[in-house]
Write a protein that holds these residues in place. Sequence first.
Motif, PDB file in Angstrom:
ATOM      1  N   ASP A  25       5.391 -18.150  32.136  1.00  0.00           N
ATOM      2  CA  ASP A  25       4.637 -18.396  33.349  1.00  0.00           C
ATOM      3  C   ASP A  25       3.558 -17.596  33.785  1.00  0.00           C
ATOM      4  O   ASP A  25       3.609 -17.234  35.101  1.00  0.00           O
ATOM      5  CB  ASP A  25       5.941 -18.588  34.333  1.00  0.00           C
ATOM      6  CG  ASP A  25       6.713 -19.593  34.235  1.00  0.00           C
ATOM      7  OD1 ASP A  25       6.422 -20.447  33.255  1.00  0.00           O
ATOM      8  OD2 ASP A  25       7.573 -20.240  35.080  1.00  0.00           O
ATOM      9  N   THR A  45       7.629 -22.733  32.089  1.00  0.00           N
ATOM     10  CA  THR A  45       8.922 -23.517  32.642  1.00  0.00           C
ATOM     11  C   THR A  45       8.406 -24.929  33.226  1.00  0.00           C
ATOM     12  O   THR A  45       9.256 -25.689  33.168  1.00  0.00           O
ATOM     13  CB  THR A  45       9.643 -22.740  33.809  1.00  0.00           C
ATOM     14  OG1 THR A  45       8.719 -22.551  34.851  1.00  0.00           O
ATOM     15  CG2 THR A  45      10.127 -21.387  33.129  1.00  0.00           C
ATOM     16  N   HIS A  46       7.242 -25.055  34.102  1.00  0.00           N
ATOM     17  CA  HIS A  46       6.913 -26.300  34.267  1.00  0.00           C
ATOM     18  C   HIS A  46       5.584 -26.232  34.711  1.00  0.00           C
ATOM     19  O   HIS A  46       4.728 -25.335  34.576  1.00  0.00           O
ATOM     20  CB  HIS A  46       7.880 -26.626  35.795  1.00  0.00           C
ATOM     21  CG  HIS A  46       7.638 -25.872  36.862  1.00  0.00           C
ATOM     22  ND1 HIS A  46       8.297 -24.577  36.797  1.00  0.00           N
ATOM     23  CD2 HIS A  46       7.290 -26.162  37.915  1.00  0.00           C
ATOM     24  CE1 HIS A  46       8.064 -24.014  37.915  1.00  0.00           C
ATOM     25  NE2 HIS A  46       7.237 -24.943  38.855  1.00  0.00           N
ATOM     26  N   HIS A  51       2.630 -21.640  38.295  1.00  0.00           N
ATOM     27  CA  HIS A  51       3.591 -21.155  36.990  1.00  0.00           C
ATOM     28  C   HIS A  51       2.718 -21.302  35.614  1.00  0.00           C
ATOM     29  O   HIS A  51       3.072 -20.743  34.388  1.00  0.00           O
ATOM     30  CB  HIS A  51       4.895 -22.037  36.794  1.00  0.00           C
ATOM     31  CG  HIS A  51       5.780 -21.787  37.697  1.00  0.00           C
ATOM     32  ND1 HIS A  51       7.018 -20.808  37.578  1.00  0.00           N
ATOM     33  CD2 HIS A  51       6.038 -21.883  39.221  1.00  0.00           C
ATOM     34  CE1 HIS A  51       7.676 -20.577  38.459  1.00  0.00           C
ATOM     35  NE2 HIS A  51       7.060 -21.322  39.713  1.00  0.00           N
ATOM     36  N   THR A  72       6.965 -27.419  28.981  1.00  0.00           N
ATOM     37  CA  THR A  72       7.466 -28.754  29.205  1.00  0.00           C
ATOM     38  C   THR A  72       6.566 -29.918  28.844  1.00  0.00           C
ATOM     39  O   THR A  72       5.143 -29.685  28.764  1.00  0.00           O
ATOM     40  CB  THR A  72       7.993 -29.171  30.804  1.00  0.00           C
ATOM     41  OG1 THR A  72       6.691 -28.866  31.398  1.00  0.00           O
ATOM     42  CG2 THR A  72       8.927 -28.146  30.858  1.00  0.00           C
ATOM     43  N   HIS A 112      13.245 -29.526  38.520  1.00  0.00           N
ATOM     44  CA  HIS A 112      12.919 -28.624  39.304  1.00  0.00           C
ATOM     45  C   HIS A 112      13.861 -28.820  40.560  1.00  0.00           C
ATOM     46  O   HIS A 112      14.415 -29.846  40.659  1.00  0.00           O
ATOM     47  CB  HIS A 112      11.570 -29.010  39.913  1.00  0.00           C
ATOM     48  CG  HIS A 112      10.730 -27.942  40.738  1.00  0.00           C
ATOM     49  ND1 HIS A 112      11.018 -28.011  42.164  1.00  0.00           N
ATOM     50  CD2 HIS A 112       9.670 -27.349  40.485  1.00  0.00           C
ATOM     51  CE1 HIS A 112      10.224 -27.054  42.922  1.00  0.00           C
ATOM     52  NE2 HIS A 112       9.372 -26.569  41.762  1.00  0.00           N
ATOM     53  N   ASN A 124      11.606 -29.097  34.620  1.00  0.00           N
ATOM     54  CA  ASN A 124      11.537 -27.769  34.899  1.00  0.00           C
ATOM     55  C   ASN A 124      12.600 -27.395  33.847  1.00  0.00           C
ATOM     56  O   ASN A 124      13.774 -27.780  33.841  1.00  0.00           O
ATOM     57  CB  ASN A 124      12.042 -27.231  36.260  1.00  0.00           C
ATOM     58  CG  ASN A 124      12.182 -25.686  36.431  1.00  0.00           C
ATOM     59  OD1 ASN A 124      11.276 -24.994  36.704  1.00  0.00           O
ATOM     60  ND2 ASN A 124      13.303 -25.000  36.008  1.00  0.00           N
ATOM     61  N   THR A 126      14.631 -23.997  31.623  1.00  0.00           N
ATOM     62  CA  THR A 126      14.960 -22.561  31.838  1.00  0.00           C
ATOM     63  C   THR A 126      14.862 -21.907  30.503  1.00  0.00           C
ATOM     64  O   THR A 126      14.991 -22.567  29.463  1.00  0.00           O
ATOM     65  CB  THR A 126      16.235 -22.059  32.522  1.00  0.00           C
ATOM     66  OG1 THR A 126      17.320 -22.603  31.480  1.00  0.00           O
ATOM     67  CG2 THR A 126      16.441 -22.952  33.706  1.00  0.00           C
ATOM     68  N   GLY A 140      12.689 -20.632  36.020  1.00  0.00           N
ATOM     69  CA  GLY A 140      11.747 -21.538  36.766  1.00  0.00           C
ATOM     70  C   GLY A 140      12.000 -21.615  38.051  1.00  0.00           C
ATOM     71  O   GLY A 140      12.545 -20.954  38.730  1.00  0.00           O
ATOM     72  N   ASP A 141      11.575 -22.839  38.477  1.00  0.00           N
ATOM     73  CA  ASP A 141      11.877 -23.125  39.807  1.00  0.00           C
ATOM     74  C   ASP A 141      13.331 -23.867  39.968  1.00  0.00           C
ATOM     75  O   ASP A 141      13.321 -25.112  40.169  1.00  0.00           O
ATOM     76  CB  ASP A 141      10.622 -23.914  40.540  1.00  0.00           C
ATOM     77  CG  ASP A 141       9.523 -23.311  40.904  1.00  0.00           C
ATOM     78  OD1 ASP A 141       9.665 -21.983  40.817  1.00  0.00           O
ATOM     79  OD2 ASP A 141       8.660 -23.662  41.510  1.00  0.00           O
ATOM     80  N   SER A 142      14.222 -23.306  39.671  1.00  0.00           N
ATOM     81  CA  SER A 142      15.535 -24.031  39.838  1.00  0.00           C
ATOM     82  C   SER A 142      16.609 -22.605  39.788  1.00  0.00           C
ATOM     83  O   SER A 142      16.528 -21.593  39.636  1.00  0.00           O
ATOM     84  CB  SER A 142      16.097 -24.822  38.606  1.00  0.00           C
ATOM     85  OG  SER A 142      16.267 -24.004  37.519  1.00  0.00           O
TER      86      SER A 142
END
Length: 225
Positions: A25, A45-46, A51, A72, A112, A124, A126, A140-142
């Motif tokens: 990221d 991650t996304h 990121h 992704t 996400h 998103n 991982t 990531g964002d989770s």
Amino acid sequence: MQLTFHGHACVSLGLPDGGGTLVIDPGTFSDTAAALPGAAAVLITHDHPDHVDVPVVVEHLGSAPDIQVWATTPAADALRAGGAPADRVHEVAPGQVLEIAGVRVTVGGGDHAVIHPEIPRAVNVTYLVETDGASVFHPGDSYEAPASLPAAGLDVLLLPVAGPWMKLSEAIDFTRSVPARTVVPIHEALLSEIGLTIVGARLDTARLSGDYTYSRLQAGESLTV
């Protein structure tokens, strides 16, 4: 394995036998100029800009012909649209297990975290990275936990601590649900020094009665996993 924090959500991990680094990221809030040199591979991650800094990553791909990227589908599409060589950008999906330069990477996640019901959720993933008996998890964002943990337990949990999609109680619950020997806060660029101090006070081992070390790193600092 050497883990270096490059600000916000970006870390680099040393590959076995001096094979460069695996960068996760490299986004617009991070020190990508320090993160990308020496990278053998990049994981995204996304597709949010904090990121993946598309112009910077694409430029680096042009100067480093051996580097490969896993991302992704939306992030991969953004990189290709920005000029990245299509044959060096690989799409990932939850459930995949990758072997990258002697490193095992298990892809998880899928969505996400919810920012607001009316805001579409990004794709998103991982990443659980394992090498030389050491393991690092980047969500990531989770706050989606790994499907399974290494037999020896997780060494480092990279823990998002600030963002429009979270509250501190969720970070605390996630820390408790994913046991790790070391917790490193990430996704923290939105916080002032006061905010970082408050977050650290709530997540330290003594307050949560956890069996882990809370290790806040400054950009450019490293720890050995």
